[in-house]
Enzyme design. Structure first.
Site, short mmCIF file in Angstrom:
data_model
loop_
_atom_site.label_atom_id
_atom_site.label_comp_id
_atom_site.label_asym_id
_atom_site.label_seq_id
_atom_site.Cartn_x
_atom_site.Cartn_y
_atom_site.Cartn_z
N TYR A 57 -0.58 77.46 74.07
CA TYR A 57 0.83 77.75 73.77
C TYR A 57 1.57 78.11 75.07
O TYR A 57 1.15 79.00 75.81
CB TYR A 57 0.97 78.89 72.76
N1 LIG Z 1 -3.24 75.95 64.11
C1 LIG Z 1 -2.30 75.12 64.50
O1 LIG Z 1 -2.56 73.97 64.87
C2 LIG Z 1 -0.87 75.57 64.49
C3 LIG Z 1 0.15 74.63 64.61
C4 LIG Z 1 1.47 75.07 64.60
C5 LIG Z 1 1.75 76.43 64.47
N2 LIG Z 1 0.74 77.33 64.38
C6 LIG Z 1 1.01 78.80 64.31
O2 LIG Z 1 1.92 79.04 63.26
C7 LIG Z 1 3.05 79.75 63.77
C8 LIG Z 1 4.27 79.41 62.95
O3 LIG Z 1 4.49 78.02 62.99
P1 LIG Z 1 5.93 77.38 62.88
O4 LIG Z 1 6.86 78.06 63.83
O5 LIG Z 1 5.73 75.93 63.04
O6 LIG Z 1 6.31 77.69 61.35
P2 LIG Z 1 7.47 78.18 60.44
O7 LIG Z 1 7.32 79.65 60.23
O8 LIG Z 1 7.47 77.28 59.24
O9 LIG Z 1 8.82 77.87 61.22
C9 LIG Z 1 9.42 78.79 62.09
C10 LIG Z 1 10.77 78.26 62.54
O10 LIG Z 1 11.67 78.21 61.44
C11 LIG Z 1 12.98 78.62 61.85
N3 LIG Z 1 13.32 79.82 61.05
C12 LIG Z 1 12.51 80.89 60.79
N4 LIG Z 1 13.15 81.80 60.01
C13 LIG Z 1 14.37 81.28 59.76
C14 LIG Z 1 15.51 81.74 59.02
N5 LIG Z 1 15.50 82.92 58.38
N6 LIG Z 1 16.61 80.94 58.97
C15 LIG Z 1 16.64 79.75 59.61
N7 LIG Z 1 15.61 79.27 60.34
C16 LIG Z 1 14.49 80.02 60.42
C17 LIG Z 1 12.90 78.94 63.34
O11 LIG Z 1 13.30 77.78 64.09
P3 LIG Z 1 14.82 77.47 64.55
O12 LIG Z 1 15.68 78.67 64.25
O13 LIG Z 1 14.72 77.15 65.99
O14 LIG Z 1 15.22 76.27 63.74
C18 LIG Z 1 11.41 79.20 63.55
O15 LIG Z 1 10.97 78.85 64.85
C19 LIG Z 1 3.09 79.38 65.24
O16 LIG Z 1 3.80 80.31 66.04
C20 LIG Z 1 1.63 79.33 65.59
O17 LIG Z 1 1.15 80.65 65.83
C21 LIG Z 1 -0.57 76.92 64.38
#
Ligand SMILES: NC(=O)c1ccc[n+]([C@@H]2O[C@H](COP(=O)([O-])OP(=O)(O)OC[C@H]3O[C@@H](n4cnc5c(N)ncnc54)[C@H](OP(=O)(O)O)[C@@H]3O)[C@@H](O)[C@H]2O)c1
Length: 335
Positions: A57
């Site tokens: 990351y």
């Molecule tokens: N194991 C793996 O391969 C893998 C892969 C991916 C992720 N992960 C882990 O999972 C974590 C979370 O993943 P993710 O960021 O993809 O998932 P997510 O929680 O589905 O999406 C988060 C994104 O949604 C938006 N958001 C969040 N709350 C919001 C709200 N209240 N209103 C509007 N937009 C909102 C933000 O982006 P914007 O505001 O910029 O639109 C934020 O970056 C990562 O940090 C990582 O630790 C693991």
């Protein structure tokens, strides 16, 4: 906040795990170090004890920022990180994948960046076709015996590789991390039963569909800002994977349930994930403290049976073979 244990590891964690994937990046969807510290503090204030990172990351900065944010309070928190993602291009980097060298150096590098002498859960980030799983686990075993790793998990492995990994792991696999949300239910057929059977705690990454399920995007309008706007085609959240009829119908159902429950669509989406079988923790991302506060509110969003049915109906992907045949002729489920 609510808490749970991870498999048979005895590790107690909050049901939200704060993702750090965007900590330290410079893009508009990412979070600088100061912002990341504020988000970590807000998460801890909300009862969060559990953090997710990976060696790749933001080129290691995410681990460094997390380590600095937890300085002086590391032992009160549970830190997960991962190794095994591909590094560099061709030829293959000697520290890429899950070879013995890659595993041992990746763990030591993560420990240094996190400023800690142990990792609570170390994940295989994904499969490595070139390395036998026995070689990978033998290297992990060295780190477990040295006290550098407390528990192990895997992420993104196909089902056959996951079964192989479970069968020969040096300690029982505590956790598995997969993308899982109302707009990505792909793992259901292959993984839910197996993880439950082996007592492995499922972690859902991307429970908001990377922001799609908050309801901030519109059909046929390619987003100009937000996480999905900047996603490359190789990213799971690329617009082409979100802008389709089933996802818009899912969002409409999510909004309807949100109105019934006095919640936001994002809270309903996260509450749905947390209600799924085998699901231990939602791995959530936030760009601001406000976003995080909204997500944490999902814990007080209670979904009734009728809500779950509506969400299921709208979002359910078609049942694939061989599961159709299994349902029809072999392993009929009650009800
Ligand atoms: N194991 C793996 O391969 C893998 C892969 C991916 C992720 N992960 C882990 O999972 C974590 C979370 O993943 P993710 O960021 O993809 O998932 P997510 O929680 O589905 O999406 C988060 C994104 O949604 C938006 N958001 C969040 N709350 C919001 C709200 N209240 N209103 C509007 N937009 C909102 C933000 O982006 P914007 O505001 O910029 O639109 C934020 O970056 C990562 O940090 C990582 O630790 C693991």
């Amino acid at each position: 906040m609510k808490y749970t244990t991870l498999g048979s590891s005895g590790i107690v964690v909050s049901r939200f795990c704060l993702g750090t994937m965007l900590f330290g990046g410079t893009g508009s969807a990412e979070v600088d170090a100061k912002g990341a510290h504020r988000i970590v503090d807000a998460f801890i204030d909300g009862g969060g004890t559990y953090f997710d990172s990976a060696n790749v990351y933001t080129d290691g900065q995410a681990e460094e920022i997390l380590g600095a944010a937890l300085k002086g309070r590391r032992d009160a928190h549970v830190v997960a990180t991962k190794g095994g993602a591909q590094l560099g291009g061709q030829p293959r980097h000697p520290r890429a994948g899950l070879t013995r060298t890659a595993v041992l150096s990746s763990i030591d590098d993560s420990l240094r960046r996190l400023g800690t002498d142990y990792i609570d859960i170390w994940y295989l980030h994904g499969p490595d076709r070139l390395t036998p799983i026995e070689e990978t686990w033998a290297a992990v075993d060295i780190a477990v015996r040295a006290g550098k790793i407390r528990a192990v998990g895997f992420s993104n492995l196909p089902a056959w590789a996951a079964a192989e990994a479970v069968a020969c792991a040096p300690v029982p696999v505590a956790a598995a991390q997969y993308q899982y949300s109302l707009v990505c239910r792909d793992i259901e057929d292959d993984f839910l039963d197996g993880l439950q059977r082996h007592g492995i705690a499922l972690h859902a990454w991307g429970p908001l569909g990377q922001g799609f399920l908050t309801g901030k995007y519109r059909p046929n309008e390619k987003p100009a800002e937000g996480r999905i706007a900047g996603a490359a085609e190789s990213h799971e959240e690329h617009w082409s994977r979100r802008d389709n009829d089933r996802n818009w119908a899912t969002l409409a159902a999510t909004r309807e349930v949100a109105e019934r429950r006095g919640a936001t669509p994002g809270q309903v989406a996260v509450a749905w994930v947390l209600s799924r079988p085998a699901l231990a923790a939602g791995v959530v991302g936030a760009r601001t403290e406000r976003q995080l506060a909204e997500t944490l509110g999902a814990l007080s969003t209670h979904l009734e049976k009728a809500d779950l049915e509506l969400l299921d109906e709208a979002s359910k992907p078609p049942r694939r073979y061989p599961f159709r045949v299994v349902d029809a002729y072999f392993d009929r489920r009650p009800g």
